[in-house]
Scaffold this motif. Structure first.
Motif, PDB file in Angstrom:
ATOM      1  N   PHE A 133       0.839  -1.209   0.000  1.00 30.31           N
ATOM      2  CA  PHE A 133       0.000   0.000   0.000  1.00 30.31           C
ATOM      3  C   PHE A 133       0.872   1.256   0.000  1.00 30.31           C
ATOM      4  O   PHE A 133       0.641   2.196  -0.769  1.00 30.31           O
TER       5      PHE A 133
ATOM      6  N   LEU B 181       0.824   3.786  -3.106  1.00 29.14           N
ATOM      7  CA  LEU B 181       0.303   5.134  -2.893  1.00 29.14           C
ATOM      8  C   LEU B 181       1.335   6.184  -3.293  1.00 29.14           C
ATOM      9  O   LEU B 181       0.993   7.187  -3.942  1.00 29.14           O
TER      10      LEU B 181
ATOM     11  N   LEU C 259      -7.008   2.617  -2.889  1.00 28.48           N
ATOM     12  CA  LEU C 259      -5.966   2.414  -1.893  1.00 28.48           C
ATOM     13  C   LEU C 259      -6.347   3.006  -0.537  1.00 28.48           C
ATOM     14  O   LEU C 259      -6.098   2.406   0.516  1.00 28.48           O
TER      15      LEU C 259
ATOM     16  N   LEU D 115      -8.815  -5.495  -0.709  1.00 31.25           N
ATOM     17  CA  LEU D 115      -8.409  -4.668  -1.849  1.00 31.25           C
ATOM     18  C   LEU D 115      -9.381  -4.823  -3.011  1.00 31.25           C
ATOM     19  O   LEU D 115      -9.715  -3.840  -3.683  1.00 31.25           O
TER      20      LEU D 115
END
Length: 226
Positions: free
Chosen positions: A16, A20, A51, A207
């Motif tokens: 993540f 990101l 996200l 997710l």
């Protein structure tokens, strides 16, 4: 002195973090380029939305040190940290200042993505939620997204990088390495984050649901033939 290698950052949290970072860089570049690059700006925006939704959910069900409950900030904890009296196990994950940075970054990015969904450049691109609100709201959201939000994001990113350099160069803490392989070397043993196959399968489900939500939001602004 005995040292303990502990899994602090589970794989989903690490992925993540880097995903990101890549998306934010892409958003800044595509916004500056403009033109046809705005197609990718929107796609990356939906990616960031997925996200962020994932991180909010993972903050409740993820690994021990990825959960928001592990770095809830209290005035007493902040004072102990600033005075250098905090127990080592208390800051195995995010320090109080790190916790503030995480919460601030998530809040600013949520505001930026939210206003992006409500923005209209009055040329070729408009967010999928613009048709659900008044022109006045669209104007305010567009103004914030272009004139305020982007600079808040850039400012927080700059502070984040400066903090990393401070911890690496002054405090000799290998923050970047721990976000790559997930482990920290600690002076005291502490509870590790759960990072097994079951946890990673759960992250994949979370997710997928987050991506589905982002896709649905994107489809709200599509033509009937979408």
């Amino acid at each position: 002195m005995t040292q303990h290698t502990v899994r602090i950052w589970d794989l989903p949290t690490r992925l993540f973090h880097w995903a990101l970072a890549a998306c934010v860089v892409g958003l800044v570049i595509t916004a500056k380029v403009g033109g046809n690059a705005m197609e990718w700006h929107f796609r990356l925006g939906y990616g960031v939305l997925a996200l962020l939704v994932f991180r909010l959910a993972w903050g409740m069900v993820g690994g021990r040190w990825s959960r928001f409950s592990s770095f809830l900030l209290s005035p007493a904890r902040l004072v102990r940290y600033l005075r250098g009296n905090a127990p080592a196990e208390e800051n195995a994950g995010h320090s109080p200042l790190g916790a503030l940075a995480v919460v601030g970054m998530l809040a600013v990015l949520l505001a930026q993505v939210g206003t992006g969904l409500l923005s209209d450049d009055e040329i070729a691109f408009s967010g999928p939620l613009t048709r659900f609100v008044s022109n006045a709201v669209v104007g305010q959201a567009t103004g914030y997204h272009k004139e305020v939000g982007q600079y808040l994001v850039l400012g927080l990113v700059g502070l984040h990088l400066a903090a990393i350099l401070f911890y690496v160069l002054v405090r000799r803490q290998r923050l970047v390495r721990s976000m790559l392989h997930g482990d920290k070397v600690l002076l005291v043993p502490t509870v590790p984050s759960r990072d097994n196959l079951a946890a990673r399968a759960l992250a994949l489900v979370v997710l997928s649901l987050s991506a589905g939500l982002a896709w649905w939001v994107a489809s709200l602004g599509a033509s009937p033939g979408f």
